[in-house]
Design an enzyme around this catalytic site. Structure first.
Site, PDB file in Angstrom:
ATOM      1  N   ASP A   1      42.651  35.772  20.801  1.00  0.00           N
ATOM      2  CA  ASP A   1      43.016  35.187  22.097  1.00  0.00           C
ATOM      3  C   ASP A   1      44.516  35.394  22.325  1.00  0.00           C
ATOM      4  O   ASP A   1      45.269  35.639  21.381  1.00  0.00           O
ATOM      5  CB  ASP A   1      42.688  33.684  22.127  1.00  0.00           C
ATOM      6  N   SER A   2      44.922  35.231  23.570  1.00  0.00           N
ATOM      7  CA  SER A   2      46.339  35.357  23.904  1.00  0.00           C
ATOM      8  C   SER A   2      47.165  34.222  23.286  1.00  0.00           C
ATOM      9  O   SER A   2      48.383  34.316  23.227  1.00  0.00           O
ATOM     10  CB  SER A   2      46.508  35.336  25.424  1.00  0.00           C
TER      11      SER A   2
ATOM     12  N   TYR B   1      48.874  35.737  28.978  1.00  0.00           N
ATOM     13  CA  TYR B   1      48.462  37.059  29.444  1.00  0.00           C
ATOM     14  C   TYR B   1      48.099  36.994  30.935  1.00  0.00           C
ATOM     15  O   TYR B   1      48.094  38.008  31.608  1.00  0.00           O
ATOM     16  CB  TYR B   1      47.226  37.539  28.677  1.00  0.00           C
ATOM     17  N   GLY B   2      47.785  35.795  31.393  1.00  0.00           N
ATOM     18  CA  GLY B   2      47.224  35.604  32.734  1.00  0.00           C
ATOM     19  C   GLY B   2      48.111  36.031  33.878  1.00  0.00           C
ATOM     20  O   GLY B   2      47.662  36.150  35.013  1.00  0.00           O
TER      21      GLY B   2
ATOM     22  N   CYS C   1      39.697  35.603  24.925  1.00  0.00           N
ATOM     23  CA  CYS C   1      40.556  35.456  26.101  1.00  0.00           C
ATOM     24  C   CYS C   1      39.876  36.095  27.323  1.00  0.00           C
ATOM     25  O   CYS C   1      39.526  37.283  27.295  1.00  0.00           O
ATOM     26  CB  CYS C   1      41.888  36.157  25.817  1.00  0.00           C
ATOM     27  N   ASN C   2      39.687  35.314  28.379  1.00  0.00           N
ATOM     28  CA  ASN C   2      39.054  35.848  29.596  1.00  0.00           C
ATOM     29  C   ASN C   2      39.891  36.954  30.208  1.00  0.00           C
ATOM     30  O   ASN C   2      39.379  37.956  30.684  1.00  0.00           O
ATOM     31  CB  ASN C   2      38.865  34.729  30.626  1.00  0.00           C
ATOM     32  N   THR C   3      41.216  36.751  30.210  1.00  0.00           N
ATOM     33  CA  THR C   3      42.105  37.730  30.827  1.00  0.00           C
ATOM     34  C   THR C   3      42.024  39.060  30.075  1.00  0.00           C
ATOM     35  O   THR C   3      41.878  40.125  30.687  1.00  0.00           O
ATOM     36  CB  THR C   3      43.555  37.193  30.825  1.00  0.00           C
TER      37      THR C   3
ATOM     38  N   GLU D   1      46.983  21.998  27.960  1.00  0.00           N
ATOM     39  CA  GLU D   1      47.831  21.919  26.764  1.00  0.00           C
ATOM     40  C   GLU D   1      48.573  20.586  26.679  1.00  0.00           C
ATOM     41  O   GLU D   1      48.899  20.123  25.591  1.00  0.00           O
ATOM     42  CB  GLU D   1      48.796  23.110  26.726  1.00  0.00           C
TER      43      GLU D   1
ATOM     44  N   CYS E   1      38.168  30.728  31.761  1.00  0.00           N
ATOM     45  CA  CYS E   1      39.460  30.674  31.056  1.00  0.00           C
ATOM     46  C   CYS E   1      39.258  29.812  29.816  1.00  0.00           C
ATOM     47  O   CYS E   1      38.554  28.792  29.873  1.00  0.00           O
ATOM     48  CB  CYS E   1      40.532  30.078  31.954  1.00  0.00           C
ATOM     49  N   THR E   2      39.891  30.240  28.720  1.00  0.00           N
ATOM     50  CA  THR E   2      39.726  29.522  27.447  1.00  0.00           C
ATOM     51  C   THR E   2      40.092  28.045  27.527  1.00  0.00           C
ATOM     52  O   THR E   2      39.560  27.228  26.784  1.00  0.00           O
ATOM     53  CB  THR E   2      40.639  30.163  26.381  1.00  0.00           C
ATOM     54  N   HIS E   3      41.046  27.717  28.408  1.00  0.00           N
ATOM     55  CA  HIS E   3      41.567  26.341  28.454  1.00  0.00           C
ATOM     56  C   HIS E   3      40.691  25.373  29.233  1.00  0.00           C
ATOM     57  O   HIS E   3      40.789  24.166  29.050  1.00  0.00           O
ATOM     58  CB  HIS E   3      42.960  26.332  29.094  1.00  0.00           C
TER      59      HIS E   3
END
Ligand code: DGL
Length: 295
Positions: free
Chosen positions: A31-32, A63-64, A94-96, A173, A205-207
């Protein structure tokens, strides 16, 4: 700090150098940054016998907001690092990076390399009744139209409505799960879906799974009905299991050696945020350098 991991050979040469993977090799997850730990959490649940090597490119996150060229180079460097650990599969959490770099990376290696876009899209395509699907993600993921293309390749009648939600990353975060600010920001982003008649929303998105409850409440309120929320990380973990099973690569032994977590920088808030994303303490964290000169 560990020594730099630098690969000089061109990536393609690894294709011929590598023997077929065996079941007791670890799964590499990239992941980023820290967000991919939400995907690790799902893989650990669905594949409890598997050993995981995680790489979070925390020195170069996010990365987004970066260009395709940069994301491809960073993703390739990171995958080469994971290959050094003899992984039998790579999951680009990572989706991006999945949106921009997966097609570029996937055929370079003999091991399966999967991203999160296809599994998330497949789940959304099978869940929607109205054939109207919403996507939320980073600016780069949304601009790539990767989810739209994938959904429409699965069912050409699906209409896709996409909305970048950049502020969800720092809010997740912060750990502001249902803070007033979170609800206000969610309302602002998600109100664009009001007239779309979507019945399914992909958290691309991971978050975002960290904020699932706030997102669910807000989208249900905006649409005036229950909306199916798709977590691409859960769907990806299921797909990883299916691929390993089909390739006879599932690790069946119960004796798990510990997972390894590598980051390219150790942010000050790592243990708090890491624990929140993973759902348990992140042990064995090491800092590495994955940069390759000239890339
Ligand atoms: N991991 C990224 C994603 O899933 C979010 C953070 C970033 O922008 O790098 O798109």
């Amino acid at each position: 700090m560990k020594p730099a991991v630098i690969r000089q050979e061109p990536a393609a040469s690894l294709q011929t150098a590598r023997a077929l993977p065996e079941e007791d090799r670890p799964i590499g997850i990239f992941d980023s940054g820290i967000g991919g730990l939400t995907v690790v959490r799902e893989v650990m649940k669905i594949l409890p016998n598997e050993r995981i090597i995680y790489l979070g490119d925390t020195a170069r996150v996010p990365y987004g907001t970066k260009s395709d060229r940069t994301i491809k180079a960073f993703t390739l460097q990171s995958c080469l690092f994971l290959l050094e650990h003899d992984v039998k599969m790579i999951i680009i959490a990572c989706n991006t990076a999945s949106a921009v770099a997966l097609d570029f990376i996937a055929n370079m290696f003999r091991i399966p390399v999967i991203g999160v876009i296809k599994p998330g899209s497949a789940a959304a395509a099978s869940k929607t009744n109205t054939r109207r699907v919403g996507i939320i993600g980073t600016q780069t993921t949304i601009n790539s139209h990767s989810y739209t293309r994938t959904l429409q390749s699965l069912n050409a009648q699906i209409e896709v409505f996409a909305q970048p939600c950049s502020l969800f990353v720092p809010i997740a975060e912060e750990g502001w799960l249902e803070h007033d600010v979170t609800m206000r920001v969610a309302e602002e982003y998600l109100k664009v879906f009001a007239d779309t008649r979507i019945d399914t929303l992909v958290m691309g998105c991971t978050h975002y799974p960290i904020l699932a409850s706030a997102i669910q409440k807000t989208i249900d309120h905006v649409m005036g009905q229950h909306v199916h929320l798709i977590d691409s990380g859960i769907e990806t973990a299921k797909q990883a299991k299916a691929i390993l099973k089909e390739s006879l690569l599932l690790n069946r032994s119960q004796s798990r050696t510990s997972n390894r977590f590598y980051v390219t920088d150790l942010p000050k808030n790592f243990s708090r945020v890491g624990q929140m994303f993973l759902g348990s303490a992140v042990d064995h964290v090491e800092t590495v350098n994955v940069e390759i000169m000239g890339m």
